[in-house]
Design a protein around this motif. Structure first.
Motif, PDB file in Angstrom:
ATOM      1  N   THR A 161       0.202  -8.522   8.589  1.00 27.12           N
ATOM      2  CA  THR A 161       0.315  -7.115   8.216  1.00 27.12           C
ATOM      3  C   THR A 161       1.634  -6.562   8.736  1.00 27.12           C
ATOM      4  OG1 THR A 161      -2.088  -6.867   8.364  1.00 27.12           O
ATOM      5  CG2 THR A 161      -0.769  -4.850   8.338  1.00 27.12           C
ATOM      6  N   TYR A 162       2.431  -6.001   7.831  1.00 26.15           N
ATOM      7  CA  TYR A 162       3.694  -5.360   8.176  1.00 26.15           C
ATOM      8  C   TYR A 162       3.569  -3.862   7.892  1.00 26.15           C
ATOM      9  CZ  TYR A 162       5.585 -10.142   7.616  1.00 26.15           C
ATOM     10  OH  TYR A 162       5.836 -11.482   7.690  1.00 26.15           O
ATOM     11  N   ARG A 163       4.475  -3.090   8.491  1.00 23.82           N
ATOM     12  CA  ARG A 163       4.535  -1.663   8.188  1.00 23.82           C
ATOM     13  C   ARG A 163       5.989  -1.221   8.151  1.00 23.82           C
ATOM     14  NH1 ARG A 163       1.412   2.505   7.566  1.00 23.82           N
ATOM     15  NH2 ARG A 163      -0.449   1.294   8.096  1.00 23.82           N
ATOM     16  N   ASN A 171       0.830  -1.196   0.000  1.00 22.70           N
ATOM     17  CA  ASN A 171       0.000   0.000   0.000  1.00 22.70           C
ATOM     18  C   ASN A 171       0.869   1.252   0.000  1.00 22.70           C
ATOM     19  OD1 ASN A 171      -2.456  -1.401   0.018  1.00 22.70           O
ATOM     20  ND2 ASN A 171      -2.405  -1.623   2.257  1.00 22.70           N
ATOM     21  N   GLU A 177       2.206   0.139   4.261  1.00 22.71           N
ATOM     22  CA  GLU A 177       1.645  -1.083   4.829  1.00 22.71           C
ATOM     23  C   GLU A 177       1.834  -2.222   3.830  1.00 22.71           C
ATOM     24  OE1 GLU A 177      -2.324  -1.828   7.272  1.00 22.71           O
ATOM     25  OE2 GLU A 177      -2.720  -1.808   5.098  1.00 22.71           O
ATOM     26  N   SER A 213       2.506  -5.698  12.356  1.00 23.70           N
ATOM     27  CA  SER A 213       1.357  -5.062  13.008  1.00 23.70           C
ATOM     28  C   SER A 213       0.389  -6.110  13.535  1.00 23.70           C
ATOM     29  CB  SER A 213       0.632  -4.138  12.023  1.00 23.70           C
ATOM     30  OG  SER A 213       1.494  -3.122  11.554  1.00 23.70           O
TER      31      SER A 213
END
Length: 661
Positions: free
Chosen positions: A394-396, A361, A365, A387
């Motif tokens: 989910t990574y950030r 994203n 994200e 996350s």
């Protein structure tokens, strides 16, 4: 000891001798060796069908009562005779036949006691062929009120990968006691779903039970004994070559390996759990079953009563463990517990071609699906913060995560390549590019580096090294006339090049400073962990292996003629063993005395019926003599005292020689 380890112990001649056994004729005709045939469900089923009944009975008794645990020979002989109603000779010949045909193996303790054991990874398949768990799936209409029971967990392989990530980010350092720092333990434990309470039902003996919770101990033990994690002096090290292969496996193969590992290794101390684990491995995925049916099967097979809690504790404990490994789902419907094996825990068609692509994203994200390439997951664990880690992960991207990636040698180009390759795109969102450019530049403005100093005893030697074509590329910077700076990453390679050139250099520090190797961009390359051969192997585990036999003396296979087991065989009339005949009372007693000497059974014809009788002892009284023993009648075994007028014909049954009548 697994089948492959056993095969390494056996000579070619011994392996060929095993396959000459009558039970393996089908596998032999197909050109299979013991290693392949003993793991093939079809061949194992056929071999058990061809096996002499007394061998099959002894094997069934051993697997049922002891599971995969090694058993002292004399204990097995006594137990099998009592449980199976076989004669002493049949039990003894049964053991010898199983040893000769590759079902049992033996080692000797230092004081001479012989231990018998089955291959650890053969137990589940073999026991389920002899004691099958045949549960009836529940009808769909009975599942209308189904509600989840317990939490949904990630696959054990993902938990293992999360542990590797946390260890690598922590620097792999150990305390002076040889254990992980408490801060690192806390970080790792929060990434694990493995059920701590349920693990206690396995009665594991942990080598560091005061330092590690059971879940962490099992995970470290698994990683170390599979060769993925090496324990060196003062720190851990990832075995990059093995880790790279493990990450590159297809998801079904990787999970199947872990299912076998958990079932074969951690259930040996509790035979009930071992059987429950074996049963679950045979069930097809997707169908729901009543938990009570599994418990009742185990209780009946092991001879427990309705009020005994042990089978329930074993089944419910193992179901909780495998649910926390992501391999089983549990539910409750119509006021009863149910469970099913998940498709992700069994071999299927999932492979490299179905890998989920990374979703990137614009705000940094990153979304990874359940079938995301594990080598990509490994790299994402470094360059981004997690996350959430459930069905989707989910990574950030953050300033801090990019900075630590730079510290581990990643550059802007390398980070961009990882993300583009993982997402299957040729360019990143402009905002993500801007983030990476800014954060990598900031992280690289000032840098403190650790290097190794190569000291030469003279400027002339330093000059010679600078002109050596193989050594020069590994010298980072000349700090003085006699000192070079050398990258820690290049230290081992430089040491080899110097030795090849005729120079011996002192040992460099073992920890190379880079604890997070890039296995995604280098996937499949031959350079991963190159030169780490001196560290390859298996480190000592965290769970004591109660079924280990490698430290005992291996007993080589030997062939013993039938005469060794039945002294005076050649001097006994052959008709005593081959034909049912009527004898005088005194001759009948002679036949029984011979059977008692050989510890074997006799066959009697009583009022037109044939029965097997295992004599126990002769008794003498005022009216003559009688024999006390066990009538082996299907469904009605019983002890009786017989006088010589209570049967008409008889013969001695010699296992392996007497033909059925």
């Amino acid at each position: 000891m697994n089948r492959s380890e056993i095969a390494d112990k056996l000579t070619d001649e011994e392996l060929q001798r095993i396959m000459k056994a009558a039970c393996w004729i089908g596998a032999r005709e197909k050109g299979l060796g013991w290693l392949e045939a003993s793991a093939d469900p079809e061949q194992v089923t056929e071999a058990l069908r061809r096996m002499p009944h007394f061998e099959k009975s002894v094997l069934a008794s051993m697997l049922r009562s002891y599971g995969p645990m090694p058993v002292p020979e004399e204990r097995l002989l006594a137990h099998a005779r009592q449980e199976t109603l076989l004669s002493g000779a049949e039990v003894r010949l049964g053991v010898e036949g199983l040893l000769a045909s590759g079902w049992l193996f033996s080692v000797r303790k230092s004081w001479g006691e012989r231990l018998l054991f089955v291959p650890r990874d053969g137990f589940a398949l073999w026991s389920q062929r002899l004691h099958p768990c045949q549960l009836r799936p529940l009808a769909r209409e009975s599942l209308q009120e189904l509600k989840p029971w317990g939490r949904r967990s990630r696959l054990l392989s993902r938990q293992l990968l999360a542990m590797f990530t946390e260890l690598a980010l922590s620097g792999m350092e150990l305390t002076s006691k040889g254990v992980l720092p408490k801060k690192t333990i806390g970080r790792v434990v929060t990434r694990l779903d493995l059920d701590e309470e349920a693990l206690h039902t396995l009665h594991l003996k942990l080598s560091r039970h005061k330092d590690y919770p059971a879940a962490l101990a099992v995970m470290l033990d698994t990683a170390k004994r599979m060769g993925l994690l090496l324990q060196l002096k003062g720190h851990y090290r990832l075995n990059e070559r093995i880790l790279d292969r493990w990450l590159a496996m297809d998801s079904a193969g990787r999970e199947a390996e872990l299912i076998g590992w958990m079932s074969d290794r951690y259930t040996v101390s509790n035979v009930l759990t071992a059987h429950a684990a074996a049963a679950l491995r045979e069930l097809p995925a997707g169908s729901w079953y009543r938990t009570e049916d599994l418990i009742h099967w185990l209780a009946d097979m092991m001879g427990f009563g309705e009020d005994d809690e042990e089978p329930r504790l074993a089944c419910e404990g193992w179901l909780a463990i495998v649910q926390s490994c992501g391999w089983v789902e549990q539910g409750i419907g119509s006021h009863e517990r149910v469970f099913r094996v998940t498709a992700s825990s069994l071999p299927d068609t999932v492979g490299a071609s179905s890998k989920d692509l990374l979703i990137i994203n614009p705000d940094g994200e990153l979304l990874a699906g359940p079938d995301c390439d594990y080598r990509l997951r490994w790299e994402l664990g470094l360059i981004a913060e997690v996350s959430s880690d459930e069905f989707m992960t989910t990574y950030r991207l953050t300033r801090e995560s990019v900075a630590r990636a730079v510290k581990q040698g990643r550059t802007f180009d390398a980070l961009s390549e990882v993300l583009m390759k993982g997402a299957g795109v040729k360019e990143l969102p402009p905002t993500v590019v801007s983030m990476l450019e800014s954060w990598t530049r900031q992280a690289d403005q000032l840098r403190m580096e650790e290097v190794i100093l190569l000291r030469c005893d003279s400027p002339e030697l330093a000059d010679q090294l600078a002109s050596h074509p193989q050594v020069k590329p590994l010298l980072q910077e000349r700090l003085s006339s006699t000192i070079y700076a050398v990258s820690r990453e290049d230290a081992a390679e430089l040491r080899r090049k110097l030795a090849h050139a005729g120079y011996l250099a002192g040992q460099a520090p073992v920890n190379d400073g880079v604890t997070y190797p890039n296995l995604f961009i280098q996937a499949g390359s031959d350079t991963a962990d190159e030169g780490a051969g001196e560290d390859s192997g298996v480190s000592a585990g965290e769970v004591y292996d109660e079924a280990a036999v490698h430290h005992y003396e291996w007993i080589r296979m030997e062939h013993r003629p039938i005469e060794d087991w039945f002294p005076e065989l050649r001097g006994v009339p052959s008709m005593w063993m081959q034909q049912l005949r009527a004898y005088h009372a005194s001759t009948r007693r002679e036949l029984l005395e011979q059977a008692l000497s050989w510890r074997t059974a006799v066959q009697l014809r009583r009022e037109g019926e044939l029965v097997d009788f295992v004599p126990g002892k002769l008794e003498f009284g005022h009216g003559g003599w009688a024999v006390r023993g066990m009538i082996r009648e299907a469904g009605n075994p019983r002890e009786e005292v017989l006088t010589p007028d209570m049967w008409q014909e008889m013969r001695i049954i010699v296992p392996g020689l007497s033909q059925p009548q």
